[in-house]
Design a protein around this motif. Structure first.
Motif, PDB file in Angstrom:
ATOM      1  N   TRP A 182       0.846  -1.205   0.000  1.00  0.00           N
ATOM      2  CA  TRP A 182       0.000   0.000   0.000  1.00  0.00           C
ATOM      3  C   TRP A 182       0.880   1.254   0.000  1.00  0.00           C
ATOM      4  N   PRO A 183       1.616   1.527  -1.081  1.00  0.00           N
ATOM      5  CA  PRO A 183       2.504   2.696  -1.115  1.00  0.00           C
ATOM      6  C   PRO A 183       1.776   4.026  -1.018  1.00  0.00           C
ATOM      7  N   GLU A 184       0.458   4.021  -1.323  1.00  0.00           N
ATOM      8  CA  GLU A 184      -0.306   5.273  -1.271  1.00  0.00           C
ATOM      9  C   GLU A 184      -0.595   5.708   0.168  1.00  0.00           C
ATOM     10  N   LEU A 185      -0.482   4.783   1.121  1.00  0.00           N
ATOM     11  CA  LEU A 185      -0.950   5.045   2.478  1.00  0.00           C
ATOM     12  C   LEU A 185       0.200   5.389   3.427  1.00  0.00           C
ATOM     13  N   THR A 186      -0.059   6.319   4.332  1.00  0.00           N
ATOM     14  CA  THR A 186       0.927   6.708   5.346  1.00  0.00           C
ATOM     15  C   THR A 186       0.440   6.385   6.755  1.00  0.00           C
ATOM     16  N   ASN A 187      -0.711   5.747   6.861  1.00  0.00           N
ATOM     17  CA  ASN A 187      -1.324   5.479   8.165  1.00  0.00           C
ATOM     18  C   ASN A 187      -1.255   3.995   8.540  1.00  0.00           C
ATOM     19  N   ILE A 188      -0.198   3.298   8.113  1.00  0.00           N
ATOM     20  CA  ILE A 188      -0.114   1.840   8.304  1.00  0.00           C
ATOM     21  C   ILE A 188       0.732   1.485   9.520  1.00  0.00           C
ATOM     22  N   ARG A 189       0.307   0.453  10.220  1.00  0.00           N
ATOM     23  CA  ARG A 189       1.083  -0.147  11.322  1.00  0.00           C
ATOM     24  C   ARG A 189       1.082  -1.657  11.109  1.00  0.00           C
ATOM     25  N   MET A 190       2.220  -2.293  11.286  1.00  0.00           N
ATOM     26  CA  MET A 190       2.311  -3.753  11.175  1.00  0.00           C
ATOM     27  C   MET A 190       2.211  -4.376  12.559  1.00  0.00           C
ATOM     28  N   ILE A 191       1.183  -5.182  12.764  1.00  0.00           N
ATOM     29  CA  ILE A 191       1.035  -5.989  13.981  1.00  0.00           C
ATOM     30  C   ILE A 191       0.612  -7.381  13.526  1.00  0.00           C
ATOM     31  N   PRO A 192       1.379  -8.413  13.802  1.00  0.00           N
ATOM     32  CA  PRO A 192       1.013  -9.753  13.323  1.00  0.00           C
ATOM     33  C   PRO A 192      -0.161 -10.324  14.094  1.00  0.00           C
ATOM     34  N   ASP A 193      -0.758 -11.363  13.533  1.00  0.00           N
ATOM     35  CA  ASP A 193      -1.784 -12.098  14.270  1.00  0.00           C
ATOM     36  C   ASP A 193      -1.144 -12.804  15.460  1.00  0.00           C
ATOM     37  N   PRO A 194      -1.868 -12.918  16.557  1.00  0.00           N
ATOM     38  CA  PRO A 194      -1.340 -13.625  17.728  1.00  0.00           C
ATOM     39  C   PRO A 194      -1.551 -15.130  17.621  1.00  0.00           C
ATOM     40  N   LEU A 195      -0.703 -15.855  18.295  1.00  0.00           N
ATOM     41  CA  LEU A 195      -0.861 -17.296  18.417  1.00  0.00           C
ATOM     42  C   LEU A 195      -2.157 -17.598  19.150  1.00  0.00           C
ATOM     43  N   ALA A 196      -2.986 -18.419  18.528  1.00  0.00           N
ATOM     44  CA  ALA A 196      -4.349 -18.609  19.034  1.00  0.00           C
ATOM     45  C   ALA A 196      -4.467 -19.730  20.061  1.00  0.00           C
ATOM     46  N   ILE A 197      -3.393 -20.451  20.321  1.00  0.00           N
ATOM     47  CA  ILE A 197      -3.460 -21.548  21.280  1.00  0.00           C
ATOM     48  C   ILE A 197      -2.364 -21.398  22.327  1.00  0.00           C
ATOM     49  N   ARG A 198      -2.656 -21.824  23.541  1.00  0.00           N
ATOM     50  CA  ARG A 198      -1.668 -21.860  24.617  1.00  0.00           C
ATOM     51  C   ARG A 198      -1.064 -23.258  24.617  1.00  0.00           C
ATOM     52  N   VAL A 199       0.113 -23.389  24.060  1.00  0.00           N
ATOM     53  CA  VAL A 199       0.699 -24.715  23.854  1.00  0.00           C
ATOM     54  C   VAL A 199       1.319 -25.225  25.141  1.00  0.00           C
ATOM     55  N   ARG A 200       0.924 -26.433  25.512  1.00  0.00           N
ATOM     56  CA  ARG A 200       1.439 -27.047  26.735  1.00  0.00           C
ATOM     57  C   ARG A 200       2.490 -28.120  26.444  1.00  0.00           C
ATOM     58  N   ASN A 201       2.465 -28.676  25.239  1.00  0.00           N
ATOM     59  CA  ASN A 201       3.360 -29.773  24.905  1.00  0.00           C
ATOM     60  C   ASN A 201       3.902 -29.595  23.500  1.00  0.00           C
ATOM     61  N   SER A 202       4.798 -30.505  23.114  1.00  0.00           N
ATOM     62  CA  SER A 202       5.312 -30.534  21.752  1.00  0.00           C
ATOM     63  C   SER A 202       5.078 -31.913  21.156  1.00  0.00           C
ATOM     64  N   SER A 203       4.898 -31.938  19.855  1.00  0.00           N
ATOM     65  CA  SER A 203       4.779 -33.226  19.182  1.00  0.00           C
ATOM     66  C   SER A 203       6.080 -34.001  19.290  1.00  0.00           C
ATOM     67  N   SER A 204       5.984 -35.304  19.402  1.00  0.00           N
ATOM     68  CA  SER A 204       7.184 -36.155  19.406  1.00  0.00           C
ATOM     69  C   SER A 204       7.780 -36.260  18.004  1.00  0.00           C
ATOM     70  N   LEU A 205       6.992 -35.894  16.994  1.00  0.00           N
ATOM     71  CA  LEU A 205       7.396 -35.949  15.582  1.00  0.00           C
ATOM     72  C   LEU A 205       7.709 -37.368  15.123  1.00  0.00           C
ATOM     73  N   THR A 206       7.140 -38.343  15.811  1.00  0.00           N
ATOM     74  CA  THR A 206       7.333 -39.742  15.418  1.00  0.00           C
ATOM     75  C   THR A 206       6.098 -40.329  14.741  1.00  0.00           C
ATOM     76  N   SER A 207       4.978 -39.630  14.858  1.00  0.00           N
ATOM     77  CA  SER A 207       3.759 -40.107  14.202  1.00  0.00           C
ATOM     78  C   SER A 207       3.899 -39.970  12.692  1.00  0.00           C
ATOM     79  N   LYS A 208       3.441 -40.968  11.967  1.00  0.00           N
ATOM     80  CA  LYS A 208       3.563 -40.941  10.509  1.00  0.00           C
ATOM     81  C   LYS A 208       2.329 -40.272   9.909  1.00  0.00           C
ATOM     82  N   ARG A 209       2.221 -38.997  10.253  1.00  0.00           N
ATOM     83  CA  ARG A 209       1.020 -38.251   9.894  1.00  0.00           C
ATOM     84  C   ARG A 209       1.363 -36.825   9.477  1.00  0.00           C
ATOM     85  N   VAL A 210       0.862 -36.413   8.311  1.00  0.00           N
ATOM     86  CA  VAL A 210       0.984 -35.053   7.797  1.00  0.00           C
ATOM     87  C   VAL A 210      -0.372 -34.372   7.967  1.00  0.00           C
ATOM     88  N   ILE A 211      -0.356 -33.089   8.328  1.00  0.00           N
ATOM     89  CA  ILE A 211      -1.607 -32.390   8.609  1.00  0.00           C
ATOM     90  C   ILE A 211      -1.649 -31.046   7.883  1.00  0.00           C
TER      91      ILE A 211
END
Length: 388
Positions: A182-211
């Motif tokens: 948006w080069p025409e605009l001077t009123n821009i602020r960049m704020i990313p989306d927040p992480l929507a989940i409170r992660v308690r664990n991590s995947s073991s990455l051993t499951s043979k599953r793609v999501i």
């Protein structure tokens, strides 16, 4: 001198579906109300009962105007325009009435139908636009299904948006790439989306599953994903692909048949609320989108420790993924290279673990407290500039 417990109004079409905008609006509204102590109201136009697909704090009020713009989607073009104008007139009157009643400090629009008139409503509030799509995809029309007159109308409609955005007190976009759109605009602020989940664990990455998680739509590229998977499944007989998405999967079921994909190892599921559980049961996230405003699913998966593969489409993924470090960015839309990279991750658990750990560390910058403070700072700046 007023206190900093602001009154916030969000204007967005709906809360009832499992879309990314609905998820983020619900999350931020909860944070503003429960953590920052703001008075928060969400005004929607769609959904009969006003219920939210995602959890919503008891402190957040919802007003459903019941205009049901969605009913015009499948009617003939001329009738669609007439119905739209009638509903838009009613929306303007009803939203003006509510804003004058509530008298918010800040009104946030997700840049749907109200962007055409919201800055004309003199309720005293600062007006913020929240952009969840890339510029090319904003107010877009699918060229494959539109005649000359429809295309001409939508191009005219789309061109009007710049003048509307200029009148906002601030336009919030999700990535640095989006700022440059948006080069025409001077009123821009960049704020990313927040992480929507409170992660308690991590995947073991051993499951043979793609999501993958998203929406059954052309933009999300599930037709490309199925072509990729048709290559991959022939070379690894013990892995499976699970798609969790909102919308109608029927066209993709048909494509699975055309590609002779094994339906015992490729599942097209409906959307879900508890995505964290599904991430933790998986080992790789695939994101085949043709376009992304941000890529919240990527951040969520990384927070759960998953490596990610995505096309290097406009905006989102390249702002999150460091190619070769926490995932792979594939040239758009190179199905063969994508399949090769997926097979590489499938065959190398050590690489999955390394990329997964890097992604988990990176995802911390999108924590709701971090992102929420950026919004709080923006609100305070706008109100201070108003002389309060």
């Amino acid at each position: 001198m007023r206190n900093d417990k602001f009154t916030i109004v969000y204007c967005t079409p709906a809360l009832y579906s499992a879309g990314g905008t609905e998820r983020v609006v619900s999350l931020k509204a909860n944070y503003f109300a429960d953590v920052l102590g703001y008075d928060v109201t969400i005004i929607v136009t769609e959904g009969k009962n006003g219920n939210s697909f995602f959890p919503l704090s008891d402190r957040v009020k919802v007003i459903n105007l019941g205009l049901n713009f969605e009913e015009i989607w499948n009617v003939p073009f001329v009738k669609k325009i007439l119905l739209y104008l009638k509903k838009q007139k009613a929306y303007r009157k009803m939203l003006r009435r509510e804003l004058l009643r509530i008298r918010p400090d800040i009104t946030i629009t997700t840049l749907r139908r109200e962007i055409n008139f919201i800055t004309d409503i003199n309720d005293g509030s600062k007006k913020i636009g929240e952009q969840h799509l890339s510029r090319s995809n904003y107010r877009g029309v699918d060229n494959r299904y539109s005649n000359f007159f429809e295309l001409s109308f939508f191009r005219w409609w789309k061109d009007r948006v710049v003048s509307s955005l200029m009148r906002l007190d601030k336009l919030v976009v999700l990535t640095d790439d989006a700022v440059s759109e948006w080069p025409e605009l001077t009123n821009i602020r960049m704020i990313p989306d927040p992480l929507a989940i409170r992660v308690r664990n991590s995947s073991s990455l051993t499951s043979k599953r793609v999501i993958t998680v998203g929406r059954y739509s052309y933009e999300k590229g599930y037709d490309l994903l199925l072509r990729i998977w048709s290559i991959v499944e022939k070379k690894c007989s013990d892995w499976q692909l699970d798609v969790f998405a909102m919308g109608d999967p029927t066209p993709y079921v048909k494509l699975m048949d055309e590609l002779s994909i094994d339906k015992k190892r490729c599942h097209l599921n409906s959307s879900i609320v508890d995505v964290e559980t599904e991430y933790l049961k998986s080992s790789i996230l695939v994101q085949p989108s043709r376009t992304e405003g941000f890529g919240l699913v990527i951040v969520e998966a990384m927070a759960c420790g998953l490596p990610v593969i995505s096309f290097d489409c406009e905006n989102g993924p390249r702002s999150i993924i460091s190619d070769g470090e926490n995932g792979f960015l594939i040239p758009p839309f190179d199905v063969e290279t994508y399949a090769e990279s997926l097979l590489r991750l499938i065959s190398d658990e050590n690489l999955r673990q390394k990329m997964g750990e890097n992604g988990k560390q990176m995802s911390m910058r999108y924590d709701i407290d971090t992102v929420g403070k950026q919004w709080q700072q923006l609100f305070e700046e706008l109100m201070q500039n108003d002389g309060v």
